[in-house]
Design an enzyme around this catalytic site. Structure first.
Site, PDB file in Angstrom:
ATOM      1  N   ASP A 102       3.581   5.010   3.701  1.00 57.15           N
ATOM      2  CA  ASP A 102       2.714   5.864   2.894  1.00 57.15           C
ATOM      3  C   ASP A 102       3.115   7.319   3.126  1.00 57.15           C
ATOM      4  O   ASP A 102       3.975   7.845   2.447  1.00 57.15           O
ATOM      5  CB  ASP A 102       1.259   5.587   3.272  1.00 57.15           C
ATOM      6  CG  ASP A 102       0.281   6.361   2.408  1.00 57.15           C
ATOM      7  OD1 ASP A 102       0.733   7.144   1.559  1.00 57.15           O
ATOM      8  OD2 ASP A 102      -0.942   6.201   2.576  1.00 57.15           O
ATOM      9  N   THR A 106       3.996   7.243  10.523  1.00 60.97           N
ATOM     10  CA  THR A 106       4.185   6.138  11.471  1.00 60.97           C
ATOM     11  C   THR A 106       5.667   5.845  11.643  1.00 60.97           C
ATOM     12  O   THR A 106       6.163   5.717  12.767  1.00 60.97           O
ATOM     13  CB  THR A 106       3.466   4.864  10.959  1.00 60.97           C
ATOM     14  OG1 THR A 106       2.156   5.223  10.533  1.00 60.97           O
ATOM     15  CG2 THR A 106       3.391   3.802  12.026  1.00 60.97           C
ATOM     16  N   LEU A 107       6.369   5.782  10.516  1.00 60.01           N
ATOM     17  CA  LEU A 107       7.790   5.465  10.541  1.00 60.01           C
ATOM     18  C   LEU A 107       8.586   6.520  11.315  1.00 60.01           C
ATOM     19  O   LEU A 107       9.422   6.184  12.155  1.00 60.01           O
ATOM     20  CB  LEU A 107       8.304   5.367   9.108  1.00 60.01           C
ATOM     21  CG  LEU A 107       9.662   4.736   8.912  1.00 60.01           C
ATOM     22  CD1 LEU A 107       9.684   3.326   9.465  1.00 60.01           C
ATOM     23  CD2 LEU A 107      10.026   4.717   7.445  1.00 60.01           C
ATOM     24  N   LYS A 130       5.241   4.317  -0.920  1.00 59.33           N
ATOM     25  CA  LYS A 130       4.371   5.043  -1.852  1.00 59.33           C
ATOM     26  C   LYS A 130       4.993   6.407  -2.138  1.00 59.33           C
ATOM     27  O   LYS A 130       5.763   6.931  -1.328  1.00 59.33           O
ATOM     28  CB  LYS A 130       2.992   5.237  -1.219  1.00 59.33           C
ATOM     29  CG  LYS A 130       2.154   3.977  -1.191  1.00 59.33           C
ATOM     30  CD  LYS A 130       0.740   4.331  -0.778  1.00 59.33           C
ATOM     31  CE  LYS A 130      -0.073   3.092  -0.516  1.00 59.33           C
ATOM     32  NZ  LYS A 130      -1.419   3.437  -0.032  1.00 59.33           N
ATOM     33  N   PHE A 151      -4.299   1.692  -2.884  1.00 58.85           N
ATOM     34  CA  PHE A 151      -4.450   1.042  -1.594  1.00 58.85           C
ATOM     35  C   PHE A 151      -4.233  -0.440  -1.859  1.00 58.85           C
ATOM     36  O   PHE A 151      -4.890  -1.028  -2.716  1.00 58.85           O
ATOM     37  CB  PHE A 151      -5.840   1.290  -0.999  1.00 58.85           C
ATOM     38  CG  PHE A 151      -5.946   0.777   0.401  1.00 58.85           C
ATOM     39  CD1 PHE A 151      -5.460   1.526   1.465  1.00 58.85           C
ATOM     40  CD2 PHE A 151      -6.504  -0.469   0.662  1.00 58.85           C
ATOM     41  CE1 PHE A 151      -5.522   1.042   2.765  1.00 58.85           C
ATOM     42  CE2 PHE A 151      -6.571  -0.954   1.961  1.00 58.85           C
ATOM     43  CZ  PHE A 151      -6.087  -0.191   3.010  1.00 58.85           C
ATOM     44  N   ASP A 158      -3.827  -5.499   5.283  1.00 61.70           N
ATOM     45  CA  ASP A 158      -5.265  -5.756   5.407  1.00 61.70           C
ATOM     46  C   ASP A 158      -6.136  -4.615   4.894  1.00 61.70           C
ATOM     47  O   ASP A 158      -5.684  -3.492   4.699  1.00 61.70           O
ATOM     48  CB  ASP A 158      -5.620  -5.988   6.874  1.00 61.70           C
ATOM     49  CG  ASP A 158      -5.651  -4.673   7.660  1.00 61.70           C
ATOM     50  OD1 ASP A 158      -4.686  -3.890   7.534  1.00 61.70           O
ATOM     51  OD2 ASP A 158      -6.646  -4.413   8.361  1.00 61.70           O
TER      52      ASP A 158
HETATM   53  P1  5GP Z   1       1.914   6.104   7.079  1.00 58.88           P
HETATM   54  O1  5GP Z   1       2.052   6.501   8.505  1.00 58.88           O
HETATM   55  O2  5GP Z   1       3.243   5.918   6.366  1.00 58.88           O
HETATM   56  O3  5GP Z   1       1.011   7.014   6.301  1.00 58.88           O
HETATM   57  O4  5GP Z   1       1.143   4.730   7.066  1.00 58.88           O
HETATM   58  C1  5GP Z   1       1.776   3.545   7.392  1.00 58.88           C
HETATM   59  C2  5GP Z   1       0.813   2.473   7.805  1.00 58.88           C
HETATM   60  O5  5GP Z   1      -0.469   2.657   7.219  1.00 58.88           O
HETATM   61  C3  5GP Z   1       1.290   1.114   7.338  1.00 58.88           C
HETATM   62  O6  5GP Z   1       2.095   0.494   8.305  1.00 58.88           O
HETATM   63  C4  5GP Z   1      -0.007   0.385   7.090  1.00 58.88           C
HETATM   64  O7  5GP Z   1      -0.467  -0.191   8.292  1.00 58.88           O
HETATM   65  C5  5GP Z   1      -0.979   1.475   6.674  1.00 58.88           C
HETATM   66  N1  5GP Z   1      -1.067   1.610   5.203  1.00 58.88           N
HETATM   67  C6  5GP Z   1      -0.570   2.589   4.436  1.00 58.88           C
HETATM   68  N2  5GP Z   1      -0.866   2.404   3.132  1.00 58.88           N
HETATM   69  C7  5GP Z   1      -1.548   1.238   3.082  1.00 58.88           C
HETATM   70  C8  5GP Z   1      -2.112   0.474   2.003  1.00 58.88           C
HETATM   71  O8  5GP Z   1      -2.050   0.797   0.805  1.00 58.88           O
HETATM   72  N3  5GP Z   1      -2.735  -0.683   2.364  1.00 58.88           N
HETATM   73  C9  5GP Z   1      -2.832  -1.105   3.642  1.00 58.88           C
HETATM   74  N4  5GP Z   1      -3.460  -2.257   3.850  1.00 58.88           N
HETATM   75  N5  5GP Z   1      -2.314  -0.412   4.686  1.00 58.88           N
HETATM   76  C10 5GP Z   1      -1.683   0.740   4.399  1.00 58.88           C
END
Ligand code: 5GP
Length: 188
Positions: A102, A106-107, A130, A151, A158
């Site tokens: 997203d 995290t990555l 995304k 989402f 989940d």
């Molecule tokens: P980021 O750090 O890229 O913003 O978020 C990554 C993590 O957020 C993903 O590994 C996942 O656990 C959660 N996440 C991000 N977008 C979604 C979504 O649309 N649905 C769900 N269920 N989890 C999401």
């Protein structure tokens, strides 16, 4: 009963795309001694289980769990390791698999840590990305689908721990408005 969300990506589309990714990865890693596929728990486990069965060279797996959203539908900014790898990846070809990217926060965090452990190579395979992701320090080499800013749940993803067993990717426009999975709603 709580209704299942409408599908965004069907089971068949998932199957076809995962097969293509597996073929691409097999081709790219042909001739390398071994491939270590690392999964980001918990969301990756369904995708990763399907993906490794489409990779036709020897693979070994490991898992990592980092905190991301908790029970909220947005990134907290606080990323930390909850479960680390059980194997040393120094000298190994590593493919990190992620359910969804997203913001990319995290990555970026995980890849920074993994790259410091001196793998022979390090690439990313993300089922979904995304559009609002920030500049990724490590590019996503293998991507399943780029989706709009919904989402999404299902196929391992989940909402408050639920929907991981949905066999397709479903979209939820505004998670804040979902029923709170209270006992009555769950068992009525
Ligand atoms: P980021 O750090 O890229 O913003 O978020 C990554 C993590 O957020 C993903 O590994 C996942 O656990 C959660 N996440 C991000 N977008 C979604 C979504 O649309 N649905 C769900 N269920 N989890 C999401």
């Amino acid at each position: 009963m709580i209704d299942n969300p409408p599908p965004l990506i069907s089971q068949q589309e998932l199957r076809d795309r995962v097969r293509e990714l597996g073929e691409e990865i097999t081709k790219d890693y042909q001739g390398k001694d071994t491939l270590r596929v690392i999964g980001a728990l918990k969301g990756c486990f369904v995708f990763m289980a399907d993906l490794i069965r489409e990779i036709k060279i020897p693979v070994r797996v490991d898992f990592m769990e980092v905190s991301s959203y908790g029970n909220q539908a947005q990134t907290s900014g606080n990323v930390k390791i909850i479960k680390d790898l059980t194997h040393d990846i120094a000298g190994e070809h590593v493919l990190f698999t992620e359910d969804i990217v997203d913001t990319g926060l995290t990555l970026n965090f995980v890849m920074e840590i993994l790259s410091q452990r001196n793998p022979a190579s390090l690439e990313i395979c993300a089922l979904l990305t995304k559009p609002r992701k920030m500049a990724l320090r490590f590019p996503v080499k293998y991507r399943g689908f780029e989706i709009e800013d919904y989402f999404v749940v299902g196929y391992g993803l989940d909402y408050k721990g639920y929907y991981r067993n949905l066999p397709y990717i479903g979209k939820i426009s505004s998670p804040e408005q979902l029923p709170l999975f209270d006992e009555k709603a769950r068992f009525s």
